[in-house]
Design a protein around this motif. Structure first.
Motif, mmCIF file in Angstrom:
data_model
loop_
_atom_site.group_PDB
_atom_site.id
_atom_site.type_symbol
_atom_site.label_atom_id
_atom_site.label_comp_id
_atom_site.label_asym_id
_atom_site.label_seq_id
_atom_site.Cartn_x
_atom_site.Cartn_y
_atom_site.Cartn_z
ATOM 1 N N ALA A 35 -56.407 16.103 24.407
ATOM 2 C CA ALA A 35 -56.293 16.315 25.855
ATOM 3 C C ALA A 35 -56.159 14.992 26.598
ATOM 4 C CB ALA A 35 -57.479 17.117 26.384
ATOM 5 N N ASN A 36 -55.231 14.152 26.106
ATOM 6 C CA ASN A 36 -54.998 12.849 26.733
ATOM 7 C C ASN A 36 -56.297 12.054 26.805
ATOM 8 O OD1 ASN A 36 -53.272 10.892 27.888
ATOM 9 N ND2 ASN A 36 -53.800 11.551 29.961
ATOM 10 N N ALA A 37 -57.043 12.096 25.698
ATOM 11 C CA ALA A 37 -58.343 11.407 25.617
ATOM 12 C C ALA A 37 -59.253 11.841 26.756
ATOM 13 C CB ALA A 37 -58.164 9.891 25.601
ATOM 14 N N TYR A 38 -59.379 13.175 26.887
ATOM 15 C CA TYR A 38 -60.248 13.753 27.921
ATOM 16 C C TYR A 38 -59.899 13.209 29.311
ATOM 17 C CZ TYR A 38 -63.402 15.465 24.196
ATOM 18 O OH TYR A 38 -63.941 16.097 23.102
ATOM 19 N N GLY A 39 -58.595 13.034 29.543
ATOM 20 C CA GLY A 39 -58.138 12.567 30.843
ATOM 21 C C GLY A 39 -58.127 11.068 31.020
ATOM 22 N N HIS A 40 -58.520 10.305 30.006
ATOM 23 C CA HIS A 40 -58.635 8.854 30.132
ATOM 24 C C HIS A 40 -57.366 8.115 29.683
ATOM 25 C CE1 HIS A 40 -62.773 10.195 30.349
ATOM 26 N NE2 HIS A 40 -63.128 9.005 30.789
ATOM 27 N N GLY A 41 -56.405 8.830 29.121
ATOM 28 C CA GLY A 41 -55.167 8.201 28.678
ATOM 29 C C GLY A 41 -55.189 7.907 27.193
ATOM 30 N N LEU A 42 -54.251 8.495 26.460
ATOM 31 C CA LEU A 42 -54.246 8.354 25.001
ATOM 32 C C LEU A 42 -54.048 6.903 24.576
ATOM 33 C CD1 LEU A 42 -54.358 9.840 22.290
ATOM 34 C CD2 LEU A 42 -51.864 10.103 22.417
ATOM 35 N N SER A 43 -53.096 6.216 25.178
ATOM 36 C CA SER A 43 -52.836 4.825 24.804
ATOM 37 C C SER A 43 -54.035 3.938 25.115
ATOM 38 C CB SER A 43 -51.600 4.307 25.546
ATOM 39 O OG SER A 43 -51.388 2.937 25.271
ATOM 40 N N ARG A 44 -54.636 4.178 26.269
ATOM 41 C CA ARG A 44 -55.810 3.391 26.675
ATOM 42 C C ARG A 44 -56.973 3.619 25.713
ATOM 43 N NH1 ARG A 44 -55.756 5.349 31.285
ATOM 44 N NH2 ARG A 44 -54.357 3.794 32.131
ATOM 45 N N ALA A 45 -57.210 4.878 25.369
ATOM 46 C CA ALA A 45 -58.304 5.192 24.455
ATOM 47 C C ALA A 45 -58.032 4.643 23.061
ATOM 48 C CB ALA A 45 -58.505 6.697 24.401
ATOM 49 N N ARG A 46 -56.776 4.677 22.650
ATOM 50 C CA ARG A 46 -56.441 4.135 21.323
ATOM 51 C C ARG A 46 -56.830 2.671 21.243
ATOM 52 N NH1 ARG A 46 -53.292 -0.170 19.753
ATOM 53 N NH2 ARG A 46 -51.883 0.378 21.453
ATOM 54 N N ARG A 47 -56.588 1.914 22.297
ATOM 55 C CA ARG A 47 -56.958 0.495 22.300
ATOM 56 C C ARG A 47 -58.464 0.314 22.394
ATOM 57 N NH1 ARG A 47 -55.545 -1.283 26.803
ATOM 58 N NH2 ARG A 47 -54.244 0.355 27.709
ATOM 59 N N ALA A 48 -59.098 1.089 23.261
ATOM 60 C CA ALA A 48 -60.546 0.946 23.456
ATOM 61 C C ALA A 48 -61.331 1.348 22.221
ATOM 62 C CB ALA A 48 -60.985 1.785 24.648
ATOM 63 N N LEU A 49 -60.805 2.330 21.482
ATOM 64 C CA LEU A 49 -61.517 2.897 20.341
ATOM 65 C C LEU A 49 -60.893 2.466 19.012
ATOM 66 C CD1 LEU A 49 -61.886 6.486 21.864
ATOM 67 C CD2 LEU A 49 -63.605 4.663 21.850
ATOM 68 N N ALA A 50 -60.242 1.333 19.022
ATOM 69 C CA ALA A 50 -59.535 0.869 17.825
ATOM 70 C C ALA A 50 -60.457 0.673 16.635
ATOM 71 C CB ALA A 50 -58.795 -0.440 18.135
ATOM 72 N N ALA A 51 -61.756 0.494 16.871
ATOM 73 C CA ALA A 51 -62.705 0.288 15.771
ATOM 74 C C ALA A 51 -63.105 1.588 15.088
ATOM 75 C CB ALA A 51 -63.947 -0.429 16.278
ATOM 76 N N ALA A 52 -62.637 2.724 15.589
ATOM 77 C CA ALA A 52 -62.947 4.005 14.937
ATOM 78 C C ALA A 52 -62.309 4.061 13.554
ATOM 79 C CB ALA A 52 -62.454 5.166 15.792
ATOM 80 N N ASP A 53 -62.908 4.859 12.666
ATOM 81 C CA ASP A 53 -62.363 5.009 11.317
ATOM 82 C C ASP A 53 -61.165 5.949 11.293
ATOM 83 O OD1 ASP A 53 -64.450 3.479 9.837
ATOM 84 O OD2 ASP A 53 -65.735 5.017 10.713
ATOM 85 N N GLY A 54 -61.029 6.762 12.324
ATOM 86 C CA GLY A 54 -59.915 7.695 12.417
ATOM 87 C C GLY A 54 -59.878 8.281 13.810
ATOM 88 N N PHE A 55 -58.836 9.053 14.077
ATOM 89 C CA PHE A 55 -58.684 9.714 15.367
ATOM 90 C C PHE A 55 -58.464 11.201 15.139
ATOM 91 C CE2 PHE A 55 -57.616 5.329 16.235
ATOM 92 C CZ PHE A 55 -58.196 5.094 17.479
ATOM 93 N N ALA A 56 -58.958 12.015 16.064
ATOM 94 C CA ALA A 56 -58.792 13.461 15.976
ATOM 95 C C ALA A 56 -58.073 13.934 17.232
ATOM 96 C CB ALA A 56 -60.141 14.164 15.843
ATOM 97 N N VAL A 57 -57.005 14.718 17.024
ATOM 98 C CA VAL A 57 -56.181 15.199 18.129
ATOM 99 C C VAL A 57 -55.937 16.687 17.944
ATOM 100 C CG1 VAL A 57 -55.060 12.969 18.472
ATOM 101 C CG2 VAL A 57 -54.029 14.632 16.914
ATOM 102 N N LEU A 58 -55.243 17.265 18.906
ATOM 103 C CA LEU A 58 -54.959 18.688 18.851
ATOM 104 C C LEU A 58 -53.557 18.976 18.327
ATOM 105 C CD1 LEU A 58 -56.645 21.233 19.732
ATOM 106 C CD2 LEU A 58 -55.095 21.345 21.685
ATOM 107 N N THR A 59 -52.586 18.190 18.781
ATOM 108 C CA THR A 59 -51.185 18.526 18.523
ATOM 109 C C THR A 59 -50.481 17.465 17.696
ATOM 110 O OG1 THR A 59 -50.335 17.414 20.508
ATOM 111 C CG2 THR A 59 -51.116 19.695 20.761
#
Length: 355
Positions: A35-59
């Protein structure tokens, strides 16, 4: 320009991910950015959360966008496959689909991927939304393992009441008890379970709301959980009205003054994503002072109480939620959840990224 804006802090998201890790033990962390990183912007969240081990999306589209952005971590498709034609793209982009229906196995047999896929097999442990029946686990796991297009299997379930007094044991114990014999990795923890129930850690955890600074609990604020708000919705006063005792404000005159008072008009309404059903008394901050909304929210405006803000006038800043006004408190007043408020931020609201 109209003074409303949403300030989104990448630093707050990164901080909240670190908090999630402190609760995750040895489990790896999927950052949920649907959902577009809960309204925060997918690209923005990808950069902010780059230290995550993985990402989970819907589509598939969200997953493909993450790959185009340079994400090389695992990407989980939370609702799995919506059609057999998506299998080839999963193989091409190395996506990990959730399998939750027998049709998914049929598709994999009929359209084998170019390279075997890591899959997550979801079991219904009581939520009764998606998932294979837990009682059928032996036949389901055997069937999945027999599909040539499957490289590895992780078991999965989802909690219905992790944020409520009922907790998770009524789902977790049957899930673990039934599936222990398979010796496979598993995942179950959303934000609420991760924060309160260490037994849910498994191989992966799947925090969402907490990454954006929301609390999943009615009895604990985000600040008490060590979380920082990632989104602050703010605007300014564009007018000040003086009400006499008995006079009302806004559509339906739902609020009437009991005494003479000053009322501020804020450039924010339900077309910006603020909940129309927020009643009088919903918290706001006017020039750093705690205040409340008055009357019915309009499409483009809402009214606030200036009784404790004698110096407030046109141009005075107002925080609708975020820093100083927990989004959870606004949601509770409006009878909804912080998930809905953040996801409903309108496209017409300018976004300013902060560190």
């Amino acid at each position: 320009m109209r003074p409303i804006q949403a300030r989104i802090s990448t630093g707050a998201m990164a901080h909240n991910l670190r908090v999630a890790r402190t609760h995750a033990g040895a489990a790896r962390v999927f950052a949920v950015v649907k959902a577009n990183a809960y309204g925060h912007g997918l690209s923005r969240a990808r950069r902010a959360l780059a230290a995550a081990d993985g990402f989970a999306v819907l589509t598939l589209e969200e997953a493909a966008n993450l790959r185009l952005m340079g994400v090389d971590q695992p990407i989980l498709l939370l609702e799995g496959l919506f059609g057999a034609d998506e299998i080839a793209t999963c193989a091409e982009l190395d996506l990990w689909p959730v399998l939750h229906h027998p049709l998914h196995l049929d598709w994999l047999r009929q359209h084998p991927p170019a390279r075997p896929l890591q899959v997550f097999v979801k079991f219904d442990s009581g939520m009764h939304r998606l998932g294979f029946p837990l009682a059928d686990h032996a036949s389901v796991v055997a069937a999945v393992r027999s599909v040539p297009g499957v490289a590895g299997v992780t078991l999965m379930t989802h909690f219905a009441q992790a944020d409520e007094p009922a907790g998770v044991d009524w789902q977790l114990q049957p899930f673990l008890g039934e599936l222990a014999a398979h010796g496979l990795p598993w995942t179950s923890a959303n934000s609420a379970a991760l924060l309160r129930y260490p037994a849910t850690q498994g191989a992966w955890v799947r925090p969402g709301l907490m990454l954006y600074g929301g609390s999943p609990f009615a009895d604990a604020t985000a600040a008490e959980l060590g979380l920082r708000p990632a989104m602050t919705l703010q605007s300014e006063l564009i007018s000040v009205q003086m009400l006499q005792a008995g006079e009302g404000v806004g559509y339906g005159q739902l609020f009437r003054a009991e005494r003479p008072m000053r009322v501020g008009v804020v450039a924010c309404g339900y077309a910006d994503g603020y909940p129309r059903h927020a009643p009088t008394g919903t918290p706001v901050r006017v020039d750093g002072v705690a205040s409340r909304t008055l009357g019915r929210v309009s499409m483009d405006m809402l009214c606030v109480d200036l009784s404790d803000c004698p110096a407030a006038g046109i141009g005075t800043p107002v925080v609708l939620w975020g820093e100083g006004v927990p989004v959870d408190a606004v949601a509770a007043s409006a009878g909804t959840t912080s998930y809905e408020l953040m996801c409903a931020l309108a496209a017409r609201v300018p976004v300013v990224e902060t560190g």
